[in-house]
Write an enzyme that holds these catalytic residues in place. Sequence first.
Site, PDB file in Angstrom:
ATOM      1  CB  VAL A  63      -0.927   0.015   1.234  1.00  0.00           C
ATOM      2  CG1 VAL A  63      -1.668   1.344   1.322  1.00  0.00           C
ATOM      3  CG2 VAL A  63      -1.913  -1.141   1.157  1.00  0.00           C
ATOM      4  N   PRO A  64       1.046   1.889  -1.151  1.00  0.00           N
ATOM      5  CG  PRO A  64       0.825   2.690  -3.357  1.00  0.00           C
ATOM      6  CD  PRO A  64       0.291   1.647  -2.399  1.00  0.00           C
ATOM      7  CB  CYS A  65       0.793   5.314   2.748  1.00  0.00           C
ATOM      8  SG  CYS A  65       2.380   4.972   3.494  1.00  0.00           S
ATOM      9  CG  HIS A  66       5.263   6.659  -1.244  1.00  0.00           C
ATOM     10  ND1 HIS A  66       5.069   5.297  -1.053  1.00  0.00           N
ATOM     11  CD2 HIS A  66       5.642   6.813  -2.531  1.00  0.00           C
ATOM     12  CE1 HIS A  66       5.347   4.670  -2.194  1.00  0.00           C
ATOM     13  NE2 HIS A  66       5.688   5.549  -3.098  1.00  0.00           N
TER      14      HIS A  66
END
Length: 120
Positions: A63-66
Amino acid sequence: MGLAEMEPVDVKLTDYRMKVYLAVAAIPQGKVSTYGLVARHIGCSSARAVGQALRVNPFAPDVPCHRVVRSDLKLGGFGGRTDASALARKRDLLLSEGVKFVDPDTIHPDSLYDFSQPAG
DNA sequence: CATGTGACGCCTG
DNA sequence: CCAGGCGCCACAT
């Protein structure tokens, strides 16, 4: 060092949080979305609540929260923090993925992914 | 159940 | 451009 600081962050995986993580997982490399757009996509009117869910991300890096930033295309936060060093890491990650910036702290609108198109 | 706290966002002055 | 104010809503206490 206080004991509280070494306690593991217990993440309660509520339905709401899972919806946020699923939506964020769909943001392609080289693009970003915003807290508000993610909120709308999952049928919620609170961008803040999305930020709450992303403060702790138990599924990194899947999950690429950036890739989630503020609606003004400034960075927001990263790793539960808003200080300069955390934001510098977020920026470097995005730069390495090909996200365009108009200045060191602001993303170019071309890099925005708004969930409306299936193939970015 | 009441209150406080944000990785927010929009509107006003 | 820079504060404030306020609505928002999940979560913690």
